[in-house]
Motif scaffolding. Structure first.
Motif, PDB file in Angstrom:
ATOM      1  N   GLU A  48      35.829  90.447   7.970  1.00  0.00           N
ATOM      2  CA  GLU A  48      36.184  89.828   9.241  1.00  0.00           C
ATOM      3  C   GLU A  48      37.340  90.582   9.885  1.00  0.00           C
ATOM      4  O   GLU A  48      38.124  91.255   9.212  1.00  0.00           O
ATOM      5  N   HIS A  49      37.393  90.455  11.190  1.00  0.00           N
ATOM      6  CA  HIS A  49      38.482  91.019  11.982  1.00  0.00           C
ATOM      7  C   HIS A  49      38.917  89.943  12.962  1.00  0.00           C
ATOM      8  O   HIS A  49      38.094  89.477  13.771  1.00  0.00           O
ATOM      9  N   GLU A  50      40.162  89.539  12.872  1.00  0.00           N
ATOM     10  CA  GLU A  50      40.701  88.502  13.755  1.00  0.00           C
ATOM     11  C   GLU A  50      39.789  87.274  13.800  1.00  0.00           C
ATOM     12  O   GLU A  50      39.433  86.781  14.861  1.00  0.00           O
ATOM     13  N   HIS A  51      39.372  86.816  12.635  1.00  0.00           N
ATOM     14  CA  HIS A  51      38.556  85.603  12.453  1.00  0.00           C
ATOM     15  C   HIS A  51      37.139  85.723  13.008  1.00  0.00           C
ATOM     16  O   HIS A  51      36.472  84.712  13.214  1.00  0.00           O
ATOM     17  N   HIS A  52      36.667  86.943  13.245  1.00  0.00           N
ATOM     18  CA  HIS A  52      35.279  87.168  13.662  1.00  0.00           C
ATOM     19  C   HIS A  52      34.579  87.963  12.568  1.00  0.00           C
ATOM     20  O   HIS A  52      35.106  88.990  12.115  1.00  0.00           O
ATOM     21  N   LEU A  53      33.383  87.513  12.178  1.00  0.00           N
ATOM     22  CA  LEU A  53      32.619  88.246  11.170  1.00  0.00           C
ATOM     23  C   LEU A  53      32.076  89.519  11.797  1.00  0.00           C
ATOM     24  O   LEU A  53      31.437  89.483  12.851  1.00  0.00           O
ATOM     25  N   ILE A  54      32.342  90.653  11.151  1.00  0.00           N
ATOM     26  CA  ILE A  54      31.867  91.933  11.672  1.00  0.00           C
ATOM     27  C   ILE A  54      30.923  92.641  10.697  1.00  0.00           C
ATOM     28  O   ILE A  54      30.284  93.621  11.070  1.00  0.00           O
ATOM     29  N   ALA A  55      30.828  92.138   9.473  1.00  0.00           N
ATOM     30  CA  ALA A  55      29.894  92.703   8.490  1.00  0.00           C
ATOM     31  C   ALA A  55      29.626  91.645   7.426  1.00  0.00           C
ATOM     32  O   ALA A  55      30.476  90.799   7.152  1.00  0.00           O
ATOM     33  N   CYS A  56      28.423  91.720   6.848  1.00  0.00           N
ATOM     34  CA  CYS A  56      28.086  90.776   5.790  1.00  0.00           C
ATOM     35  C   CYS A  56      27.031  91.372   4.875  1.00  0.00           C
ATOM     36  O   CYS A  56      26.347  92.333   5.227  1.00  0.00           O
ATOM     37  N   GLY A  57      26.936  90.795   3.706  1.00  0.00           N
ATOM     38  CA  GLY A  57      25.911  91.161   2.735  1.00  0.00           C
ATOM     39  C   GLY A  57      25.907  90.106   1.645  1.00  0.00           C
ATOM     40  O   GLY A  57      26.906  89.416   1.435  1.00  0.00           O
TER      41      GLY A  57
END
Length: 162
Positions: A48-57
């Motif tokens: 996450e970046h600044e409480h936003h999900l930017i990658a997942c797995g």
């Protein structure tokens, strides 16, 4: 447990997914046209970046194996090594032989760089033969290039540390 992977962009952190992330995870997977089945937020790791999900797995659990699945990076954040770093982290979290399925030749190359090698359906554990066998039938019908892969650590050294 929250951690920072080396060389993550400033303000980014890696953490296990939370219950409050489940709808954002579903949306990211849907937008990326990934397999929308078996999405269990408890199996996901996110960046996450600044409480936003930017990658997942996620690491899906089967009786005799695990599957790396639902790996994606938000378009604006691609090209910064997040997918590679997240995959390396998921590999280290695996407790059973690790497999994946992917569509597209470029994805095969990406995973080969990280220590995966292609396998046939016959080489898969029984639990994954059933799951991936259905995928193979659908891919043939839709004429999509699909590959099944296993993590083979002797193939490469990731060189990435948590």
């Amino acid at each position: 447990m929250v951690s920072s992977l080396p060389d993550l962009p400033p303000g980014c952190q890696l953490r296990p997914a939370l219950a409050s992330d489940q709808w954002a995870l579903r949306w990211l997977v849907f937008k990326s046209r990934l397999d929308p089945t078996q999405l269990r937020w408890q199996q996901f790791w996110v960046i996450e970046h600044e409480h936003h999900l930017i990658a997942c797995g996620q690491l899906r659990h089967f009786p005799d194996a695990q599957e790396l699945g639902s790996l994606m990076v938000v378009k604006a954040w691609r090209g910064q090594g997040l997918g590679k770093r997240l995959t390396a982290h998921l590999i280290r979290q695996a407790t059973h032989p690790l497999y994946l399925e992917c569509v597209g030749a470029w994805r095969v190359g990406f995973y080969q760089q990280l220590g995966f090698r292609p396998v046939t359906v016959a080489e898969l554990p029984l639990s994954l033969q059933r799951k991936f066998g259905r995928s193979q039938q659908i891919a043939r019908w839709l004429r999509l290039p699909i590959a099944f892969m296993v993590y083979a650590p002797h193939v490469s050294d990731l060189g990435i540390k948590d």
